[in-house]
Design an enzyme around this catalytic site. Structure first.
Site, PDB file in Angstrom:
ATOM      1  CE1 TYR A 120      -3.852  -2.253   5.310  1.00 15.72           C
ATOM      2  CE2 TYR A 120      -3.455   0.036   4.702  1.00 15.72           C
ATOM      3  CZ  TYR A 120      -3.679  -1.275   4.337  1.00 15.72           C
ATOM      4  OH  TYR A 120      -3.710  -1.621   3.000  1.00 15.72           O
ATOM      5  CB  SER A 135      -0.900   0.003   1.241  1.00 15.06           C
ATOM      6  OG  SER A 135      -1.515   1.260   1.428  1.00 15.06           O
ATOM      7  CE  LYS A 170      -1.464  -4.191   3.225  1.00  8.01           C
ATOM      8  NZ  LYS A 170      -1.765  -5.471   2.539  1.00  8.01           N
TER       9      LYS A 170
END
Length: 354
Positions: free
Chosen positions: A148, A124, A152
């Site tokens: 989050y 991402s 990643k």
């Protein structure tokens, strides 16, 4: 030999499954359906006219994942599975670290056990955090600002260590910017649970009458109209990017990261205007305070993907709006969510045939 698609029932996963099947690949899908609906995969089969096995399995279930690899001839993995809400990750960070990072480690362990070392990882643009230098290059410093994004980033680092330890691995890290749109058939699209976190599904839900108005966070950014600017990419273009990355990992070794976007930025108000133009629907909106952590401008440099993956986005903003509206108009409530309906997955090791 087949391509294993983890999280294949999700928004980007389903569109990638369609493109894989249309290009002649055999696929095996793994999904725990915690944030997706099995009906999406039935529709993938309808669109393509092809059947494929589905396993309702969690990546944290190493035994179940091992059985899948033992039963299937897997040559490569496209790894989408993971929790993905920025706001939720702030509230329950341990759950995000456990699910996203541990799930990926278990996947890599099982891949290693069966000699499968080709991987396309769904990363991402959140790994970049907030930066003032535009466009964003792949060598921009990584400074994720929420759990989050950090999952990643951490997974990317783990995969780099895996490749350093065993150079026979071949891994592509795909850093998405803002996927929107839907398949042109209107049969599959983005189906968020509850209030949408992303702009386009919120706009389309307002247009279809599910939401009263759009809330725009911030109108005092140093941009051309005061609203935030982002790089939006059609989900089908994004899916095709995975196929080009798959081709690369199957013909090379090592690890590399690629931005997938259009290289152009559109403001929130420009997105609203484009949607109104395409659909003829008026989108009422109101301004609210900025959200913490939101940047004013964020768009990608996509030259690396163009040069090394031989890929670039071809669908423009009006096509993104048109396909979003077709999906939302034909599926105002998303996929059917009747818990009593027959699902295509009958048990943990089930199969779905068209």
């Amino acid at each position: 030999m087949a391509i294993l698609v983890t999280g294949g029932a999700g928004y980007i996963g389903t569109h990638t499954c369609v493109e894989l099947l249309n290009e002649g690949y055999d696929i095996v899908v793994v999904d725990n359906f915690s944030n997706s609906n099995p009906q999406s995969l039935r529709r993938v089969s309808e669109i393509t006219g092809k059947s494929f096995p589905i396993y309702e399995t969690d990546l944290l279930d190493k035994e179940g994942l091992t059985e899948i690899f033992a039963e299937s001839k897997i040559e490569a993995v496209i790894h989408f599975a993971g929790l993905k809400s920025v706001g939720e990750s702030v509230s329950i960070p341990i759950h995000y670290y456990q699910n996203n990072i541990t799930g990926t480690i278990i996947l890599c362990e099982v891949m290693q056990q069966f000699g499968v070392n080709n991987l396309v990882f769904s990363s991402s643009a959140t790994v970049y955090g907030i930066t003032d230098k535009m466009p964003i290059l792949e060598n921009t410093a990584l400074r994720a600002i929420n759990p989050y994004g950090r999952t990643k980033h951490m997974i990317e680092e783990i995969l780099r260590d895996v490749t350093f330890a065993d150079p026979s691995w071949s891994i592509a890290l795909l850093r998405y910017f803002n996927p929107i749109g839907a398949h042109e058939s209107g049969r599959i699209g983005e189906d968020p649970n509850g209030i949408p976190n992303n702009l386009m599904p919120y706009i389309s839900q307002v247009a279809v009458g599910k939401r009263k108005q759009l809330q725009i966070f911030g109108n005092d950014y140093p941009t051309r109209d005061g609203t935030g600017i982002r790089d939006y990419i059609h989900v089908t273009d994004l899916a095709i990017g995975h196929l080009r990355a798959l081709e690369k990992v199957q013909t090379s070794t090592g690890i590399d990261a690629f931005n997938l976007g259009t290289g152009k930025g559109y403001s929130v108000l420009e997105m609203v205007a484009a949607f109104e133009k395409v659909t003829g629907e008026l989108i009422p909106y109101r301004f609210a305070d900025r959200r913490p952590g939101d940047s004013s401008i964020c768009y990608a440099d996509v030259n690396k993907a163009k040069k090394e993956l031989h890929w670039q986005a071809t669908r423009g903003i009006e096509k993104m709006c048109e396909d979003t509206w077709r999906w939302q108009g034909e599926n105002p409530n998303g996929y059917k969510k009747n818990r009593n309906q027959k699902t295509p997955v009958q048990h943990a090791m089930g199969f779905f045939n068209a």
